[in-house]
Design a protein around this motif. Structure first.
Motif, PDB file in Angstrom:
ATOM      1  N   UNK A 170       0.811  -1.218   0.000  1.00 27.33           N
ATOM      2  CA  UNK A 170       0.000   0.000   0.000  1.00 27.33           C
ATOM      3  C   UNK A 170       0.847   1.273   0.000  1.00 27.33           C
ATOM      4  N   UNK A 171       1.880   1.397   0.835  1.00 25.31           N
ATOM      5  CA  UNK A 171       2.691   2.630   0.797  1.00 25.31           C
ATOM      6  C   UNK A 171       3.291   2.899  -0.580  1.00 25.31           C
ATOM      7  N   UNK A 172       3.780   1.850  -1.224  1.00 26.64           N
ATOM      8  CA  UNK A 172       4.363   2.020  -2.556  1.00 26.64           C
ATOM      9  C   UNK A 172       3.321   2.410  -3.586  1.00 26.64           C
ATOM     10  N   UNK A 173       2.124   1.835  -3.466  1.00 23.10           N
ATOM     11  CA  UNK A 173       1.032   2.173  -4.388  1.00 23.10           C
ATOM     12  C   UNK A 173       0.621   3.639  -4.218  1.00 23.10           C
ATOM     13  N   UNK A 174       0.516   4.076  -2.962  1.00 22.65           N
ATOM     14  CA  UNK A 174       0.169   5.475  -2.703  1.00 22.65           C
ATOM     15  C   UNK A 174       1.227   6.418  -3.275  1.00 22.65           C
ATOM     16  N   UNK A 175       2.486   6.056  -3.105  1.00 21.36           N
ATOM     17  CA  UNK A 175       3.565   6.896  -3.627  1.00 21.36           C
ATOM     18  C   UNK A 175       3.487   6.993  -5.149  1.00 21.36           C
ATOM     19  N   UNK A 176       3.216   5.869  -5.810  1.00 20.87           N
ATOM     20  CA  UNK A 176       3.122   5.869  -7.272  1.00 20.87           C
ATOM     21  C   UNK A 176       1.974   6.752  -7.744  1.00 20.87           C
ATOM     22  N   UNK A 177       0.836   6.697  -7.053  1.00 22.58           N
ATOM     23  CA  UNK A 177      -0.309   7.527  -7.424  1.00 22.58           C
ATOM     24  C   UNK A 177       0.001   9.012  -7.232  1.00 22.58           C
ATOM     25  N   UNK A 178       0.647   9.333  -6.155  1.00 25.26           N
ATOM     26  CA  UNK A 178       0.957  10.744  -5.866  1.00 25.26           C
ATOM     27  C   UNK A 178       2.022  11.314  -6.799  1.00 25.26           C
ATOM     28  N   UNK A 179       2.907  10.443  -7.281  1.00 22.93           N
ATOM     29  CA  UNK A 179       4.028  10.906  -8.100  1.00 22.93           C
ATOM     30  C   UNK A 179       3.783  10.754  -9.602  1.00 22.93           C
ATOM     31  N   UNK A 180       2.588  10.340  -9.988  1.00 21.99           N
ATOM     32  CA  UNK A 180       2.274  10.204 -11.413  1.00 21.99           C
ATOM     33  C   UNK A 180       2.910   9.015 -12.077  1.00 21.99           C
ATOM     34  N   UNK A 181       3.169   7.966 -11.290  1.00 17.25           N
ATOM     35  CA  UNK A 181       3.830   6.775 -11.828  1.00 17.25           C
ATOM     36  C   UNK A 181       2.850   5.614 -11.996  1.00 17.25           C
ATOM     37  N   UNK A 182       1.651   5.940 -12.477  1.00 18.11           N
ATOM     38  CA  UNK A 182       0.647   4.910 -12.755  1.00 18.11           C
ATOM     39  C   UNK A 182       0.153   5.087 -14.186  1.00 18.11           C
ATOM     40  N   UNK A 183       0.066   3.985 -14.890  1.00 18.85           N
ATOM     41  CA  UNK A 183      -0.509   3.966 -16.238  1.00 18.85           C
ATOM     42  C   UNK A 183      -1.488   2.810 -16.295  1.00 18.85           C
ATOM     43  N   UNK A 184      -2.768   3.123 -16.201  1.00 20.90           N
ATOM     44  CA  UNK A 184      -3.786   2.080 -16.108  1.00 20.90           C
ATOM     45  C   UNK A 184      -3.890   1.180 -17.308  1.00 20.90           C
ATOM     46  N   UNK A 185      -3.249   1.542 -18.413  1.00 21.53           N
ATOM     47  CA  UNK A 185      -3.346   0.749 -19.643  1.00 21.53           C
ATOM     48  C   UNK A 185      -2.182  -0.222 -19.825  1.00 21.53           C
TER      49      UNK A 185
END
Length: 315
Positions: free
Chosen positions: A220-235
């Protein structure tokens, strides 16, 4: 005694056809125009690109009609049936289609800004690239409909059903979707900035995310960090910027292929709105989705804390 009534092209202004209608000469133009449309539909006269603004067609049966490129601004089609009709590129700004049947109709590129479609049925309809800015679709049914790239900014979709609908790239900024059903809907690159979505509308997305988090507490901490830092690509499943399951795999440092993957599950559909670089509060559709995901994750953490806390040691 029948009278003759001329209908003109919206594009050139030239005479398109002359209808013979049973109507008193002093009837309003809207009534005459509606009767002319019905006459054309019966006789096979072309309605493609016709100028039909304000036509009164309440309860009309126009299943399979071709109204491609026609202009029906301000027309009244309350309770009308246009099942399987072709209205690609048509204009229906301010038109009334409350309770109308448009199942399987084609409205690609059509304009329905400010139109009313309360209680209308558009199951399986195609509205790719259509504009429905400020339109009302309260209680409407759009199950399985395609609204790829459609614009529904400020639209009212309270209580609407969009089960299995495709909203890829659609804009719903400022739209109201209280009580709407989005189960199984595809939201790749969609934008819902400032949209109103109540708990019923969001329940399936939030509940599914919580189910995934229950099996990935350490990530969860890593997932939150990725979301906050723009490091998510849902595709994307793999890469430094990946979807929900891909991000969990990155944090866990395992191959994503070892985890359960299902692009159709609600949580993954929500993450499909997020693109690389989208951050909470940046005004993007993906930023909105990321902010909402963070809200749900933080709520999960707060509720899960007592269950995850270590047992106190005996004195």
């Amino acid at each position: 005694m029948p009278i003759k009534f001329d209908v003109f092209s919206r594009w050139t202004g030239a005479l398109q056809f002359t209808a013979e209608i049973d109507c008193a000469d002093d009837e309003p133009r809207s009534v005459k125009l509606g009767l002319a449309v019905k006459w054309a539909f019966r006789t096979g006269a072309s309605l493609v690109g016709a100028s039909l603004d304000g036509a009164r067609l309440d309860g009309a049966r126009l299943d399979g009609a071709s109204l491609v490129g026609a202009r029906l601004d301000g027309a009244s089609l309350v309770g009308a049936s246009l099942v399987g009709a072709s209205l690609d590129g048509a204009r229906l700004d301010g038109a009334r289609l409350d309770g109308a049947r448009l199942d399987g109709a084609r409205l690609d590129g059509a304009r329905l800004d400010g139109a009313r479609l309360d209680g209308a049925r558009l199951d399986g309809a195609r509205l790719d690239g259509a504009s429905l800015v400020g339109a009302r679709l309260v209680g409407a049914r759009l199950d399985g409909a395609s609204l790829v790239g459609a614009s529904l900014d400020g639209a009212r979709l309270d209580g609407a059903s969009l089960v299995g609908a495709s909203l890829d790239g659609a804009r719903l900024d400022g739209a109201r979707l209280d009580g709407a059903s989005l189960d199984g809907a595809s939201l790749v690159g969609a934008s819902l900035v400032g949209a109103r979505l109540d708990k019923r509308t969001l329940r399936s997305f939030k509940a599914d995310l919580w189910m995934i988090l229950a099996g990935a507490r350490a990530e969860i901490p890593g997932l939150l960090a990725a979301l906050r830092e723009g490091r998510v690509n849902g595709s994307a499943y793999a890469g430094d910027c990946a979807c929900l399951v891909g991000t969990i795999a990155n944090v866990r440092r395992v191959d994503v292929m070892t985890l359960e993957r299902d692009v159709n599950r609600p949580a993954e559909q929500w993450f499909l709105m997020i693109r690389e670089g989208d951050k909470p509060g940046d005004g993007s559709g993906g930023g909105f989705a990321a902010a909402k995901a963070i809200e749900w994750i933080e709520e999960f953490v707060a509720l899960d804390a007592p269950a995850s806390a270590p047992e106190p040691q005996a004195a």
